[in-house]
Motif scaffolding. Structure first.
Motif, PDB file in Angstrom:
ATOM      1  N   LEU A   9       0.807  -1.212   0.000  1.00 56.35           N
ATOM      2  CA  LEU A   9       0.000   0.000   0.000  1.00 56.35           C
ATOM      3  C   LEU A   9       0.845   1.269   0.000  1.00 56.35           C
ATOM      4  O   LEU A   9       0.526   2.240  -0.682  1.00 56.35           O
ATOM      5  N   LEU A  10       1.937   1.261   0.745  1.00 56.60           N
ATOM      6  CA  LEU A  10       2.680   2.495   0.999  1.00 56.60           C
ATOM      7  C   LEU A  10       4.005   2.621   0.253  1.00 56.60           C
ATOM      8  O   LEU A  10       4.490   3.738   0.062  1.00 56.60           O
ATOM      9  N   GLU A  11       4.603   1.485  -0.160  1.00 59.69           N
ATOM     10  CA  GLU A  11       5.971   1.582  -0.673  1.00 59.69           C
ATOM     11  C   GLU A  11       6.224   0.914  -2.014  1.00 59.69           C
ATOM     12  O   GLU A  11       7.155   1.315  -2.731  1.00 59.69           O
ATOM     13  N   GLU A  12       5.508  -0.110  -2.371  1.00 59.70           N
ATOM     14  CA  GLU A  12       5.766  -0.828  -3.623  1.00 59.70           C
ATOM     15  C   GLU A  12       5.846   0.150  -4.806  1.00 59.70           C
ATOM     16  O   GLU A  12       4.911   0.903  -5.062  1.00 59.70           O
ATOM     17  N   LYS A  13       6.954   0.133  -5.517  1.00 58.11           N
ATOM     18  CA  LYS A  13       7.171   1.099  -6.598  1.00 58.11           C
ATOM     19  C   LYS A  13       6.244   0.844  -7.783  1.00 58.11           C
ATOM     20  O   LYS A  13       5.761   1.781  -8.418  1.00 58.11           O
ATOM     21  N   GLY A  78     -15.497   3.638   7.767  1.00 56.68           N
ATOM     22  CA  GLY A  78     -14.502   2.840   8.489  1.00 56.68           C
ATOM     23  C   GLY A  78     -13.203   2.716   7.718  1.00 56.68           C
ATOM     24  O   GLY A  78     -12.114   2.897   8.281  1.00 56.68           O
ATOM     25  N   VAL A  79     -13.290   2.415   6.426  1.00 57.37           N
ATOM     26  CA  VAL A  79     -12.086   2.302   5.606  1.00 57.37           C
ATOM     27  C   VAL A  79     -11.339   3.626   5.566  1.00 57.37           C
ATOM     28  O   VAL A  79     -10.102   3.674   5.723  1.00 57.37           O
ATOM     29  N   ALA A  80     -12.058   4.729   5.378  1.00 57.68           N
ATOM     30  CA  ALA A  80     -11.426   6.046   5.282  1.00 57.68           C
ATOM     31  C   ALA A  80     -10.693   6.411   6.566  1.00 57.68           C
ATOM     32  O   ALA A  80      -9.529   6.818   6.539  1.00 57.68           O
ATOM     33  N   VAL A  81     -11.373   6.263   7.721  1.00 56.74           N
ATOM     34  CA  VAL A  81     -10.782   6.684   8.995  1.00 56.74           C
ATOM     35  C   VAL A  81      -9.709   5.700   9.468  1.00 56.74           C
ATOM     36  O   VAL A  81      -8.598   6.098   9.832  1.00 56.74           O
ATOM     37  N   ILE A  82     -10.040   4.409   9.461  1.00 57.47           N
ATOM     38  CA  ILE A  82      -9.101   3.402   9.967  1.00 57.47           C
ATOM     39  C   ILE A  82      -7.837   3.358   9.123  1.00 57.47           C
ATOM     40  O   ILE A  82      -6.714   3.283   9.654  1.00 57.47           O
ATOM     41  N   SER A  83      -7.983   3.415   7.804  1.00 55.81           N
ATOM     42  CA  SER A  83      -6.793   3.361   6.939  1.00 55.81           C
ATOM     43  C   SER A  83      -5.904   4.583   7.152  1.00 55.81           C
ATOM     44  O   SER A  83      -4.667   4.468   7.132  1.00 55.81           O
ATOM     45  N   GLN A  84      -6.492   5.749   7.394  1.00 55.49           N
ATOM     46  CA  GLN A  84      -5.677   6.946   7.615  1.00 55.49           C
ATOM     47  C   GLN A  84      -4.943   6.871   8.954  1.00 55.49           C
ATOM     48  O   GLN A  84      -3.777   7.269   9.056  1.00 55.49           O
ATOM     49  N   ALA A  88      -0.904   6.590   9.518  1.00 59.31           N
ATOM     50  CA  ALA A  88      -0.211   7.488  10.445  1.00 59.31           C
ATOM     51  C   ALA A  88       0.420   6.735  11.620  1.00 59.31           C
ATOM     52  O   ALA A  88       0.931   7.359  12.558  1.00 59.31           O
ATOM     53  N   LYS A  89       0.362   5.386  11.607  1.00 60.25           N
ATOM     54  CA  LYS A  89       0.958   4.516  12.643  1.00 60.25           C
ATOM     55  C   LYS A  89       0.298   4.664  14.011  1.00 60.25           C
ATOM     56  O   LYS A  89       0.929   4.452  15.043  1.00 60.25           O
ATOM     57  N   ASP A  90      -0.981   5.013  14.052  1.00 60.29           N
ATOM     58  CA  ASP A  90      -1.709   5.135  15.314  1.00 60.29           C
ATOM     59  C   ASP A  90      -2.698   3.975  15.416  1.00 60.29           C
ATOM     60  O   ASP A  90      -3.892   4.128  15.153  1.00 60.29           O
ATOM     61  N   GLU A  91      -2.200   2.813  15.833  1.00 62.19           N
ATOM     62  CA  GLU A  91      -3.029   1.609  15.862  1.00 62.19           C
ATOM     63  C   GLU A  91      -4.092   1.646  16.950  1.00 62.19           C
ATOM     64  O   GLU A  91      -5.168   1.083  16.785  1.00 62.19           O
ATOM     65  N   GLU A  92      -3.809   2.266  18.070  1.00 59.52           N
ATOM     66  CA  GLU A  92      -4.788   2.320  19.151  1.00 59.52           C
ATOM     67  C   GLU A  92      -6.032   3.103  18.725  1.00 59.52           C
ATOM     68  O   GLU A  92      -7.160   2.712  19.022  1.00 59.52           O
ATOM     69  N   LYS A  93      -5.810   4.201  18.052  1.00 61.75           N
ATOM     70  CA  LYS A  93      -6.947   4.996  17.579  1.00 61.75           C
ATOM     71  C   LYS A  93      -7.726   4.225  16.513  1.00 61.75           C
ATOM     72  O   LYS A  93      -8.960   4.251  16.486  1.00 61.75           O
ATOM     73  N   ALA A  94      -6.989   3.525  15.655  1.00 61.94           N
ATOM     74  CA  ALA A  94      -7.649   2.707  14.634  1.00 61.94           C
ATOM     75  C   ALA A  94      -8.528   1.654  15.292  1.00 61.94           C
ATOM     76  O   ALA A  94      -9.657   1.387  14.847  1.00 61.94           O
ATOM     77  N   LYS A  95      -8.037   1.054  16.374  1.00 63.80           N
ATOM     78  CA  LYS A  95      -8.786   0.007  17.066  1.00 63.80           C
ATOM     79  C   LYS A  95     -10.071   0.559  17.696  1.00 63.80           C
ATOM     80  O   LYS A  95     -11.095  -0.131  17.758  1.00 63.80           O
ATOM     81  N   GLU A  96     -10.034   1.794  18.173  1.00 60.48           N
ATOM     82  CA  GLU A  96     -11.238   2.401  18.730  1.00 60.48           C
ATOM     83  C   GLU A  96     -12.348   2.472  17.682  1.00 60.48           C
ATOM     84  O   GLU A  96     -13.521   2.231  17.976  1.00 60.48           O
ATOM     85  N   ARG A 164      -6.732  -2.312   6.314  1.00 59.28           N
ATOM     86  CA  ARG A 164      -5.375  -2.809   6.557  1.00 59.28           C
ATOM     87  C   ARG A 164      -4.720  -3.362   5.298  1.00 59.28           C
ATOM     88  O   ARG A 164      -3.553  -3.753   5.327  1.00 59.28           O
ATOM     89  N   GLY A 165      -5.477  -3.410   4.215  1.00 57.67           N
ATOM     90  CA  GLY A 165      -4.943  -3.987   2.986  1.00 57.67           C
ATOM     91  C   GLY A 165      -5.139  -5.481   2.895  1.00 57.67           C
ATOM     92  O   GLY A 165      -4.642  -6.125   1.966  1.00 57.67           O
ATOM     93  N   ASP A 166      -5.872  -6.060   3.850  1.00 65.34           N
ATOM     94  CA  ASP A 166      -6.144  -7.501   3.835  1.00 65.34           C
ATOM     95  C   ASP A 166      -7.403  -7.764   3.019  1.00 65.34           C
ATOM     96  O   ASP A 166      -8.515  -7.707   3.539  1.00 65.34           O
ATOM     97  N   THR A 167      -7.214  -8.034   1.749  1.00 62.20           N
ATOM     98  CA  THR A 167      -8.363  -8.330   0.885  1.00 62.20           C
ATOM     99  C   THR A 167      -8.638  -9.825   0.791  1.00 62.20           C
ATOM    100  O   THR A 167      -9.655 -10.233   0.234  1.00 62.20           O
TER     101      THR A 167
END
Length: 451
Positions: A9-13, A78-84, A88-96, A164-167
């Protein structure tokens, strides 16, 4: 070294490779779902009262979709907020937000089950359904109402995984549900002669079967991002944010479904064969539309995570890649299906007049499939970037501002007959792409969250 989903999602060229890897499982599952719909239609098409049964299912879908709209809206948010937050590496907020999404899905699903069951008769009468079409539609709609709680929960699970990119995991569960559904449809209709009730019941059972597994995966400590009972709390600020993003998407889905309900009522006025043909044509066209929709859902996660990671250019490139692949699928698929459409439609109905009308409709549907692929990709980039209001604008304008007025104009002020419906659909799909392109220029690809 094996590349995980975050890397893709973030790095693959090579974004094309990343998209294909992530979207292919969703595409295959959705194509299988479309094939399942065709299997359902095939068995129903062999029934003695096949035309009224197919017309009944056709007019049931808009009301079902109105109730499913909030589920889709919550999933989009959910996809919009959780993915952002994950970007941003804030897993606790994503879990909420994952926990909040689950709580809302359970509660709303149960409530909608009761409401849909209760109002089905009055809505069908409002649409003009009568006789055997009314009877078949009522049986199907009330049976499918019991699917709502399970559908909402699984949609929440699917959204958290896609963020999370888990399709792959949601796809595997969907495949299980679809295979079970196909087996039960054949058993209930052909062996036990349960008719349209059997078709609805098999769908409900298939959805019920996978929800326990989805819940287990959401709470299992073996999972990288898992919930606990302590997490199942509603925080007003989180609720306000999620609902704020969800409502435009849910509103667009519900408002569009209400429009399609009115559209189905207009089509039914041309006769049950036209309504049945419309349903059959859509079943075939979904073979192309559903893979394109899968690309749109992957695009939303792609855009969301890269916006969260403040990688605007990669988010923009993701849209371009998804658009190119989707248009290619639509064009190539349309060229393959067009010469086979009579054979495919002939499998779904035993009525020659319905077949001829469906053939006529299919010509126009296939002609506009590339436009629909562009529409789905605009929806994906709007939803992933948190601009769900733009999704609402284009979904609402396409149906309410353009298509329905055109259909009513052609029905009442021209002699085009049912062809006026097909012409209105083509025009609305073309005009809305121009409007979506205008709105796309307003997307700034900036985060809609606060770290």
């Amino acid at each position: 070294m094996k590349k995980d989903r975050t890397y893709l999602l973030l790095e693959e060229k090579n974004i094309y490779n990343a998209f294909i890897y992530l979207a292919l499982p969703v595409m295959l599952a959705n194509v299988l779902k479309s094939l399942h719909d065709l299997v359902d239609t095939y068995f129903i098409g062999q029934m003695e009262n096949s035309v009224s049964a197919q017309a009944g299912i056709s007019i049931s879908w808009p009301l079902l979709n109105i109730f499913m709209a909030l589920s889709i809206g919550l999933a989009v948010a959910g996809v919009a907020v959780i993915s952002q937050y994950l970007g941003a590496k804030d897993e606790e907020k994503a879990k909420e937000y994952i926990a909040l999404l689950l709580i809302l899905s359970i509660g709303i699903g149960v409530i909608f089950n009761g409401i849909l069951y209760a109002i089905a008769p009055n809505v069908l009468k409002f649409m003009g359904a009568e006789g055997t079409v009314y009877e078949q539609a009522l049986i199907y709609m009330r049976t499918r109402s019991f699917e709502m709680p399970f559908l909402f929960v699984f949609t929440a699970f699917q959204a958290t995984r896609q963020a999370r990119g888990d399709t792959t995991t949601p796809v595997l569960l969907s495949v299980v549900a679809i295979i079970l559904n196909i087996i039960l449809t054949a058993l209930f209709i052909r062996v036990y002669d349960m008719g349209i009730f059997g078709a609805g019941l098999s769908t409900v059972i298939g959805q019920m079967a996978i929800v326990p597994v989805a819940l287990y995966l959401m709470f299992s400590k073996r999972q990288e991002l898992h919930l606990s009972l302590y997490d199942l709390r509603i925080k007003p600020k989180n609720l306000s944010k999620l609902v704020g993003i969800a409502m435009p998407s849910a509103g667009s889905q519900a408002f569009s479904s209400l429009g399609f309900l009115i559209l189905q009522a207009i089509i039914l006025a041309y006769g049950e064969r036209v309504a049945a043909a419309f349903s059959l044509g859509n079943k075939i066209s979904n073979l192309l539309l559903i893979p394109v929709s899968a690309l749109g859902s992957v695009l939303a996660a792609f855009v969301g995570q890269n916006i969260g990671a403040r990688n605007k250019e990669r988010a923009k490139n993701a849209y371009r890649v998804s658009r190119n692949v989707a248009v290619a699928i639509s064009c190539i698929g349309g060229l393959i299906i067009y010469p086979c459409r009579e054979f495919l439609l002939g499998l779904l109905t035993n009525d020659s007049e319905t077949l001829q009308i469906a053939m006529e409709y299919m010509f126009w549907v296939l002609l506009t499939q590339p436009l629909m692929s562009l529409f789905q990709n605009y929806m994906g980039v709007f939803n992933g970037s948190g601009n769900t209001k733009y999704s609402f604008y284009i979904a609402t304008a396409r149906l309410w501002v353009i298509r329905l007025p055109l259909i009513l104009f052609m029905k009442n002020l021209t002699d085009l007959g049912r062809s006026g419906i097909w012409y209105a659909m083509v025009i609305s799909n073309l005009v809305i792409i121009l409007y979506a392109k205008f709105l796309f220029r307003k997307v700034d690809f900036e985060p809609k969250i606060k770290a």
